[in-house]
Structure formats: C-alpha cells, structure tokens
Design a protein around this motif. Structure first.
Motif, mmCIF file in Angstrom:
data_model
loop_
_atom_site.group_PDB
_atom_site.id
_atom_site.type_symbol
_atom_site.label_atom_id
_atom_site.label_comp_id
_atom_site.label_asym_id
_atom_site.label_seq_id
_atom_site.Cartn_x
_atom_site.Cartn_y
_atom_site.Cartn_z
ATOM 1 N N SER A 47 -5.224 44.657 -39.574
ATOM 2 C CA SER A 47 -5.459 45.042 -40.957
ATOM 3 C C SER A 47 -4.783 46.196 -41.147
ATOM 4 O O SER A 47 -4.727 46.635 -42.350
ATOM 5 C CB SER A 47 -7.019 45.383 -40.953
ATOM 6 O OG SER A 47 -8.029 44.220 -40.618
ATOM 7 N N LYS A 73 -9.067 42.943 -37.684
ATOM 8 C CA LYS A 73 -10.032 42.341 -38.473
ATOM 9 C C LYS A 73 -11.083 41.946 -37.236
ATOM 10 O O LYS A 73 -11.005 42.281 -36.064
ATOM 11 C CB LYS A 73 -9.675 40.925 -39.108
ATOM 12 C CG LYS A 73 -8.441 41.311 -39.896
ATOM 13 C CD LYS A 73 -8.128 40.014 -40.577
ATOM 14 C CE LYS A 73 -6.914 40.069 -41.441
ATOM 15 N NZ LYS A 73 -7.222 40.957 -42.367
ATOM 16 N N ARG A 74 -12.394 41.952 -37.863
ATOM 17 C CA ARG A 74 -13.516 41.707 -36.906
ATOM 18 C C ARG A 74 -13.184 40.222 -36.155
ATOM 19 O O ARG A 74 -12.655 39.316 -36.546
ATOM 20 C CB ARG A 74 -14.763 41.392 -37.901
ATOM 21 C CG ARG A 74 -15.122 42.435 -38.682
ATOM 22 C CD ARG A 74 -16.387 42.161 -39.444
ATOM 23 N NE ARG A 74 -16.947 42.962 -40.113
ATOM 24 C CZ ARG A 74 -17.887 43.603 -39.865
ATOM 25 N NH1 ARG A 74 -18.411 43.441 -38.639
ATOM 26 N NH2 ARG A 74 -18.539 44.960 -40.576
ATOM 27 N N SER A 111 -11.524 47.612 -33.943
ATOM 28 C CA SER A 111 -11.873 46.659 -34.831
ATOM 29 C C SER A 111 -12.711 47.071 -35.932
ATOM 30 O O SER A 111 -13.302 48.060 -35.864
ATOM 31 C CB SER A 111 -12.935 45.499 -33.934
ATOM 32 O OG SER A 111 -13.511 44.584 -34.909
ATOM 33 N N GLU A 112 -12.565 46.205 -37.045
ATOM 34 C CA GLU A 112 -13.239 46.883 -38.297
ATOM 35 C C GLU A 112 -14.777 46.810 -38.133
ATOM 36 O O GLU A 112 -15.465 47.384 -38.735
ATOM 37 C CB GLU A 112 -13.093 45.867 -39.531
ATOM 38 C CG GLU A 112 -11.413 45.901 -40.016
ATOM 39 C CD GLU A 112 -11.080 44.941 -41.053
ATOM 40 O OE1 GLU A 112 -10.237 45.371 -41.758
ATOM 41 O OE2 GLU A 112 -11.846 43.880 -41.048
ATOM 42 N N SER A 144 -8.219 49.135 -45.517
ATOM 43 C CA SER A 144 -8.782 49.281 -44.124
ATOM 44 C C SER A 144 -8.604 51.005 -43.603
ATOM 45 O O SER A 144 -9.357 51.501 -42.935
ATOM 46 C CB SER A 144 -7.951 48.461 -43.292
ATOM 47 O OG SER A 144 -8.678 47.170 -43.107
ATOM 48 N N SER A 171 -3.909 38.665 -46.388
ATOM 49 C CA SER A 171 -4.500 38.517 -45.332
ATOM 50 C C SER A 171 -4.349 37.056 -44.659
ATOM 51 O O SER A 171 -3.984 36.040 -45.590
ATOM 52 C CB SER A 171 -6.049 38.706 -45.169
ATOM 53 O OG SER A 171 -6.625 37.777 -45.954
ATOM 54 N N SER A 175 -9.785 30.919 -40.173
ATOM 55 C CA SER A 175 -10.305 31.721 -39.599
ATOM 56 C C SER A 175 -10.902 30.832 -38.395
ATOM 57 O O SER A 175 -11.201 31.649 -37.075
ATOM 58 C CB SER A 175 -11.585 32.542 -40.396
ATOM 59 O OG SER A 175 -12.449 31.515 -40.941
#
Length: 216
Positions: A47, A73-74, A111-112, A144, A171, A175
C-alpha cells in the motif's frame, strides 16, 4: 500525548549528525532509490513504501544503506515482504550480512489493520516521533500514508513539518488468489523467522506479529 520542543529536536539531530543540506552520500543514495522505486508499485500487497532512518533524516555516511518502511494491505504482510525481498535479491540490491552499503534494508513492515505505532513507543520516545515525521513516501495508494500519519497523533512536535509528496498507483486484484498465497507464505516463513529470533536471544526492538514485522 507526548510533546517535544524544538530544542528536543535540535538535540536529537545533533546526536544523529543530521545535516541541513544533502551531502554527496544522500544524493548518491537517492539516485539508486529513483532508479528502482517505480518498480515497488508492482509488488503485490503493498500500500505504501517510505524512505526512513538515515536517508530520510539526512544523516548518511559512506557505508549507509537505504531503509524502507512498508505498509501492506490487510492480510498481505508476508506476501509483500517475500515478493519485495525476492525482487531486490534478484537485482542484487538487498542488504545482507556481507554487503549492506548502498543496499535496500527491509526491516519494518506493518499491515493496514493497525496503523498506530503507539504500542511500541517508549516513554518520551522522541526518536520514534522524529522517525515518523521524517518518513518520505515513494509509493502511496488509497491515502495509506495519510491514514498512517493520522493514526499516529499520540505525539506533538513544536513547529513540525509534514511531508506530503507521494506516488499513486492502482491496486492489485484477485484477492482470493492472494489470500491463498499469503497463507502459504506465512506458514512457510513464520516458523523460520521465529526460530531465528530465538537463536538471537530475542533482541530488543524485534517484533513478529500478524500485523507487524520489525527486525531492528
């Protein structure tokens, strides 16, 4: 709220040997950064990528490396780390025990899921506050970097200056596929990483969790 005066900052900068202007060392390292940073946006799971430590603070010397702070990212902590490590290793630009000068150091990933660094801050942790303030974003998606800065309002610096430059990118998709890859990488490397941590007698400052990988 931790509050730091300009005198506190001046004393820290003197201790860190921070320069007012970039030296030849910073200029040479930035040449390397500009050559490779555009590729960081293609690394899955990333991110935000920021320059941190000596290059961001203008305190480099002839043997300095290039420290990166990476926000993923998560559920992409391990995916981003492995792919970025692989990319720089193939290019011969990743820091190792034999060769670290002018190489990229990948020591800090978060991580986010948890932007705040307050839980790792020491009492009156002026260095961490200064470290955050001097971050220089290279890659930034979906704000972010701004979200990270907003989440770290546990300190205040007198006359603080914000850095807002960044590069946006689109992005990655798919996923479900990347969730699977993340799970595989975590299973492959988490145990090995924890064993290395144990062998080094659990050094202070090293953090290995589901949302943070900090190695020094």
């Amino acid at each position: 709220m931790q509050y730091f005066t300009q005198k506190n900052i001046n004393d820290l900068e003197k201790y860190l040997q921070v320069k007012q202007q970039e030296s030849i060392y910073e200029k040479n390292l930035w040449t390397i950064v500009k050559k490779y940073s555009s590729f960081f946006s293609y690394i899955p799971g990333i991110s935000c990528v920021c320059i941190c430590n000596s290059l961001a603070m203008k305190s480099c010397h002839e043997n300095s490396d290039i420290d990166l702070f990476v926000i993923t990212k998560r559920n992409r902590l391990w995916t981003a780390r492995i792919f970025l490590t692989l990319f720089l290793s193939i290019l011969g630009k990743r820091k190792n025990s034999q060769n670290h000068a002018w190489k990229f150091c990948l020591s800090f990933f978060i991580s986010e899921e948890d932007f705040s660094l307050k839980n790792i801050a020491l009492e009156n942790d002026i260095y961490l506050a200064y470290w955050i303030e001097t971050l220089i974003p290279l890659v930034n998606t979906y704000q972010s970097y701004e979200s990270f800065m907003q989440s770290n309002k546990w300190y205040e610096i007198e006359n603080q200056k914000k850095i807002t430059s960044h590069i946006e990118y689109v992005s990655m998709k798919w996923s479900i596929i990347w969730d699977t890859i993340e799970s595989i990488f975590k299973k492959l490397f988490l145990g090995k990483t924890k064993k290395s941590f144990q062998k080094l007698w659990k050094p202070f400052g090293v953090i290995i969790s589901d949302t943070m990988l900090k190695f020094h």
